[in-house]
Write a protein that holds these residues in place. Structure first.
Motif, PDB file in Angstrom:
ATOM      1  N   MET A  22       0.859  -1.185  -0.099  1.00 51.40           N
ATOM      2  CA  MET A  22      -0.056  -0.077  -0.010  1.00 51.40           C
ATOM      3  C   MET A  22       0.812   1.352   0.080  1.00 51.40           C
ATOM      4  SD  MET A  22      -2.725   1.044   2.845  1.00 51.40           S
ATOM      5  CE  MET A  22      -3.957  -0.192   2.460  1.00 51.40           C
ATOM      6  N   HIS A  23       0.237   2.247  -0.681  1.00 53.45           N
ATOM      7  CA  HIS A  23       1.380   3.659  -0.703  1.00 53.45           C
ATOM      8  C   HIS A  23       1.257   4.145   0.696  1.00 53.45           C
ATOM      9  CE1 HIS A  23       2.304   7.714  -1.688  1.00 53.45           C
ATOM     10  NE2 HIS A  23       2.701   7.198  -2.992  1.00 53.45           N
ATOM     11  N   SER A  24       2.463   4.723   0.842  1.00 51.66           N
ATOM     12  CA  SER A  24       2.505   5.332   2.273  1.00 51.66           C
ATOM     13  C   SER A  24       1.569   6.418   2.601  1.00 51.66           C
ATOM     14  CB  SER A  24       3.972   6.106   2.175  1.00 51.66           C
ATOM     15  OG  SER A  24       4.229   6.944   1.143  1.00 51.66           O
ATOM     16  N   ALA A  25       1.152   7.137   1.543  1.00 53.33           N
ATOM     17  CA  ALA A  25       0.026   8.284   1.786  1.00 53.33           C
ATOM     18  C   ALA A  25      -1.118   7.490   2.086  1.00 53.33           C
ATOM     19  CB  ALA A  25      -0.170   9.206   0.556  1.00 53.33           C
ATOM     20  N   GLY A  26      -1.637   6.331   1.490  1.00 51.23           N
ATOM     21  CA  GLY A  26      -2.821   5.511   1.863  1.00 51.23           C
ATOM     22  C   GLY A  26      -2.718   4.926   3.420  1.00 51.23           C
ATOM     23  N   LYS A  27      -1.500   4.709   3.542  1.00 48.45           N
ATOM     24  CA  LYS A  27      -1.409   3.902   4.883  1.00 48.45           C
ATOM     25  C   LYS A  27      -1.739   5.156   5.819  1.00 48.45           C
ATOM     26  CE  LYS A  27       1.877   0.427   3.774  1.00 48.45           C
ATOM     27  NZ  LYS A  27       3.259  -0.049   4.100  1.00 48.45           N
ATOM     28  N   SER A  28      -0.803   6.351   5.591  1.00 50.25           N
ATOM     29  CA  SER A  28      -1.418   7.640   6.630  1.00 50.25           C
ATOM     30  C   SER A  28      -2.632   7.858   6.962  1.00 50.25           C
ATOM     31  CB  SER A  28      -0.432   8.705   6.042  1.00 50.25           C
ATOM     32  OG  SER A  28      -0.708   9.968   6.862  1.00 50.25           O
ATOM     33  N   TRP A  29      -3.503   7.995   5.484  1.00 50.39           N
ATOM     34  CA  TRP A  29      -4.840   8.254   5.941  1.00 50.39           C
ATOM     35  C   TRP A  29      -5.686   6.956   6.509  1.00 50.39           C
ATOM     36  CZ3 TRP A  29      -7.414  12.777   5.537  1.00 50.39           C
ATOM     37  CH2 TRP A  29      -6.777  13.413   4.715  1.00 50.39           C
ATOM     38  N   LEU A  30      -5.338   5.771   6.391  1.00 48.29           N
ATOM     39  CA  LEU A  30      -5.862   4.686   7.028  1.00 48.29           C
ATOM     40  C   LEU A  30      -5.804   4.829   8.580  1.00 48.29           C
ATOM     41  CD1 LEU A  30      -7.299   2.075   6.566  1.00 48.29           C
ATOM     42  CD2 LEU A  30      -5.074   0.893   6.050  1.00 48.29           C
ATOM     43  N   LEU A  31      -4.377   5.101   8.990  1.00 46.60           N
ATOM     44  CA  LEU A  31      -4.075   5.420  10.206  1.00 46.60           C
ATOM     45  C   LEU A  31      -4.986   6.283  10.943  1.00 46.60           C
ATOM     46  CD1 LEU A  31      -2.271   4.407  12.539  1.00 46.60           C
ATOM     47  CD2 LEU A  31      -0.488   6.051  11.683  1.00 46.60           C
ATOM     48  N   LEU A  32      -5.043   7.604  10.061  1.00 44.78           N
ATOM     49  CA  LEU A  32      -5.950   8.701  10.760  1.00 44.78           C
ATOM     50  C   LEU A  32      -7.223   8.150  10.902  1.00 44.78           C
ATOM     51  CD1 LEU A  32      -6.280  11.470  11.534  1.00 44.78           C
ATOM     52  CD2 LEU A  32      -6.474  12.041   9.235  1.00 44.78           C
ATOM     53  N   THR A  33      -7.743   7.483   9.843  1.00 46.16           N
ATOM     54  CA  THR A  33      -9.128   6.858   9.945  1.00 46.16           C
ATOM     55  C   THR A  33      -9.539   5.943  11.158  1.00 46.16           C
ATOM     56  OG1 THR A  33      -9.442   7.071   7.641  1.00 46.16           O
ATOM     57  CG2 THR A  33     -10.986   5.616   8.660  1.00 46.16           C
ATOM     58  N   GLY A  34      -8.262   5.137  11.286  1.00 46.44           N
ATOM     59  CA  GLY A  34      -8.159   4.122  12.677  1.00 46.44           C
ATOM     60  C   GLY A  34      -8.419   5.112  13.453  1.00 46.44           C
ATOM     61  N   PHE A  35      -7.589   5.986  14.066  1.00 41.05           N
ATOM     62  CA  PHE A  35      -7.601   6.971  15.081  1.00 41.05           C
ATOM     63  C   PHE A  35      -9.154   7.387  15.399  1.00 41.05           C
ATOM     64  CE2 PHE A  35      -2.702   8.148  15.342  1.00 41.05           C
ATOM     65  CZ  PHE A  35      -2.513   6.826  15.716  1.00 41.05           C
ATOM     66  N   ILE A  36      -9.452   7.878  14.386  1.00 39.49           N
ATOM     67  CA  ILE A  36     -10.854   8.595  14.589  1.00 39.49           C
ATOM     68  C   ILE A  36     -11.948   7.371  15.134  1.00 39.49           C
ATOM     69  CG2 ILE A  36     -12.923   9.605  13.294  1.00 39.49           C
ATOM     70  CD1 ILE A  36     -10.627  10.960  11.661  1.00 39.49           C
ATOM     71  N   LEU A  37     -11.954   6.196  14.331  1.00 40.75           N
ATOM     72  CA  LEU A  37     -12.599   5.337  14.962  1.00 40.75           C
ATOM     73  C   LEU A  37     -12.540   4.778  16.056  1.00 40.75           C
ATOM     74  CD1 LEU A  37     -12.828   2.863  11.599  1.00 40.75           C
ATOM     75  CD2 LEU A  37     -14.559   4.563  12.584  1.00 40.75           C
ATOM     76  N   PHE A  38     -11.264   4.695  16.605  1.00 40.40           N
ATOM     77  CA  PHE A  38     -10.769   4.354  18.147  1.00 40.40           C
ATOM     78  C   PHE A  38     -11.309   5.538  18.947  1.00 40.40           C
ATOM     79  CE2 PHE A  38      -8.155   4.150  21.862  1.00 40.40           C
ATOM     80  CZ  PHE A  38      -8.104   2.842  21.990  1.00 40.40           C
ATOM     81  N   TYR A  39     -11.275   6.791  18.526  1.00 42.59           N
ATOM     82  CA  TYR A  39     -11.698   7.904  19.240  1.00 42.59           C
ATOM     83  C   TYR A  39     -13.378   7.613  19.519  1.00 42.59           C
ATOM     84  CZ  TYR A  39     -13.010  12.497  20.792  1.00 42.59           C
ATOM     85  OH  TYR A  39     -13.556  13.609  21.325  1.00 42.59           O
ATOM     86  N   ILE A  40     -13.943   7.380  18.595  1.00 43.96           N
ATOM     87  CA  ILE A  40     -15.340   7.104  18.987  1.00 43.96           C
ATOM     88  C   ILE A  40     -15.794   5.803  19.593  1.00 43.96           C
ATOM     89  CG2 ILE A  40     -17.615   6.703  17.669  1.00 43.96           C
ATOM     90  CD1 ILE A  40     -16.521   7.985  15.001  1.00 43.96           C
ATOM     91  N   ILE A  41     -15.124   4.669  19.661  1.00 42.33           N
ATOM     92  CA  ILE A  41     -15.097   3.667  20.242  1.00 42.33           C
ATOM     93  C   ILE A  41     -14.932   4.157  21.813  1.00 42.33           C
ATOM     94  CG2 ILE A  41     -14.182   1.366  20.806  1.00 42.33           C
ATOM     95  CD1 ILE A  41     -13.804   1.007  17.571  1.00 42.33           C
ATOM     96  N   TYR A  42     -13.920   4.792  21.903  1.00 42.19           N
ATOM     97  CA  TYR A  42     -13.469   5.143  23.380  1.00 42.19           C
ATOM     98  C   TYR A  42     -14.550   5.980  24.019  1.00 42.19           C
ATOM     99  CZ  TYR A  42     -10.315   6.740  26.875  1.00 42.19           C
ATOM    100  OH  TYR A  42      -9.716   7.073  28.328  1.00 42.19           O
ATOM    101  N   LEU A  43     -15.174   6.920  23.246  1.00 40.66           N
ATOM    102  CA  LEU A  43     -16.220   7.591  23.638  1.00 40.66           C
ATOM    103  C   LEU A  43     -17.579   6.590  24.200  1.00 40.66           C
ATOM    104  CD1 LEU A  43     -16.572  10.746  21.437  1.00 40.66           C
ATOM    105  CD2 LEU A  43     -15.458  10.515  23.638  1.00 40.66           C
ATOM    106  N   LEU A  44     -17.710   5.653  23.217  1.00 38.54           N
ATOM    107  CA  LEU A  44     -18.574   4.699  23.576  1.00 38.54           C
ATOM    108  C   LEU A  44     -18.526   3.737  24.727  1.00 38.54           C
ATOM    109  CD1 LEU A  44     -19.644   3.500  19.903  1.00 38.54           C
ATOM    110  CD2 LEU A  44     -21.106   4.837  21.477  1.00 38.54           C
ATOM    111  N   PHE A  45     -17.220   3.416  24.820  1.00 39.48           N
ATOM    112  CA  PHE A  45     -16.709   2.806  26.086  1.00 39.48           C
ATOM    113  C   PHE A  45     -16.960   3.567  27.241  1.00 39.48           C
ATOM    114  CE2 PHE A  45     -13.292   2.168  29.018  1.00 39.48           C
ATOM    115  CZ  PHE A  45     -13.466   0.911  29.439  1.00 39.48           C
ATOM    116  N   GLY A  46     -16.502   4.947  27.303  1.00 40.22           N
ATOM    117  CA  GLY A  46     -16.620   5.663  28.372  1.00 40.22           C
ATOM    118  C   GLY A  46     -18.194   5.928  28.854  1.00 40.22           C
TER     119      GLY A  46
END
Length: 319
Positions: free
Chosen positions: A1-25
């Motif tokens: 995978m292109h490095s830029a694609g990995k970067s955006w994928l990682l950011l998307t993962g961060f946002i999803l984890f942030y939402i999950i973290y809010l739901l967990f809280g």
């Protein structure tokens, strides 16, 4: 995978984890605090009935009643609200509280009732606050190119000098932020919140997006409000995006101050960041060295962002 694609994928993962973290809280806060709140409501109702059944009210009983009522009101339980009023610790309200906790807005309209809730708040914030700042920083970094570097580059290629171009861009960005994150939301809040004026809406937006969070105006607290849960989730999205834009505005101002020499004049630290890539060429080759950062060149105007790059005014042409 292109490095830029990995970067955006990682950011998307961060946002999803942030939402999950809010739901967990939200789930933890709701499971801990809702039973305590229900017990407090029952005690307050019993106290109210006891007070009303007294044939003779003396100063001591009145003072005891007022102390209990004021204490309960501090935790969001009012003697004026009936038992059918929705809980302050349902899933949506708990998620709203978790969001204000990790974004450091902290209205204070709801506070943990129990000791386990207070302990969990500390642990939850210790992890959530830095992670929220990380997600906001990552989002702002991705927005710096399309909303800051590219527009300034276009202004410069249209014939403007670097410094006037940065000032014009900052003013335009400021106007857009004020319109879309203060004026427009204030109009919505004044329409949805029946007791709020337009000025109250502006005041709430400013207090919230500056993370002051006085708590004198809190959306979604009316007992008869329709679609209360959806409204609270919408306010959470507004707060996150609004904080992101405020951070973007502050970074833009800091970079403009670097370019105009204000940070050097005031002996403030400069933002030391790298260029987008090593092959960048200045728009104007004048052979002069200048301590101020350069603008983006026309070549990079439509290029995808490279991961790991810092998007700053350091890509602005030396003028």
């Amino acid at each position: 995978m292109h490095s830029a694609g990995k970067s955006w994928l990682l950011l998307t993962g961060f946002i999803l984890f942030y939402i999950i973290y809010l739901l967990f809280g939200a789930l933890v806060f709701s499971s801990i605090e809702r039973p305590v709140e229900d017990k407090l409501r029952e005690d307050l109702d019993a106290l109210k009935q006891e007070f009303l059944n007294q044939s003779c009210v003396n100063a001591a009983s009145l003072e005891r009643f007022l102390v209990k009522v004021l204490t309960a009101n501090k935790y969001g339980v009012s003697v004026l609200r009936n038992s059918s009023f929705s809980s302050n610790w349902d899933l949506a309200s708990s998620m709203f509280f978790a969001n204000t906790l990790v974004t450091t807005v902290g209205y204070g309209h709801n506070t943990p009732l129990s000791d386990p809730g207070k302990v969990f708040s500390i642990v939850y914030a210790l992890i959530g606050v830095p992670f929220t700042m990380l997600v906001l920083t990552a989002c702002v970094q991705r927005l710096m190119y399309p909303l800051v570097l590219a527009p300034v580059g276009r202004l410069q290629r249209s014939g403007m000098e670097p410094r006037p171009a940065t000032v014009l861009h900052f003013l335009l960005l400021l106007v857009l932020v004020v319109l879309f994150f203060f004026v427009a939301p204030a109009a919505v809040f004044s329409a949805v919140e029946m007791t709020w004026s337009f000025l109250d809406g502006i005041y709430f937006c400013f207090i919230s997006l500056c993370t002051i969070g006085l708590g004198d105006f809190v959306p979604g607290t009316q007992p008869t409000q329709k679609y209360r849960s959806l409204y609270q989730v919408s306010v959470m999205v507004y707060l996150f995006v609004g904080l992101m834009m405020m951070y973007l505005l502050l970074r833009t101002f800091h970079k403009m101050a670097d370019l105009h020499g204000l940070t050097t004049l005031l002996q403030l630290p400069r933002c030391e960041e790298t260029d987008l890539d090593e092959e960048r060429e200045p728009i104007v080759e004048n052979g002069q060295r200048n301590p101020t950062p350069p603008f983006v060149t026309g070549k990079e105007d439509n290029r995808p962002l490279e991961p790991g790059s810092q998007l700053t005014y350091n890509t602005i042409n030396k003028g």
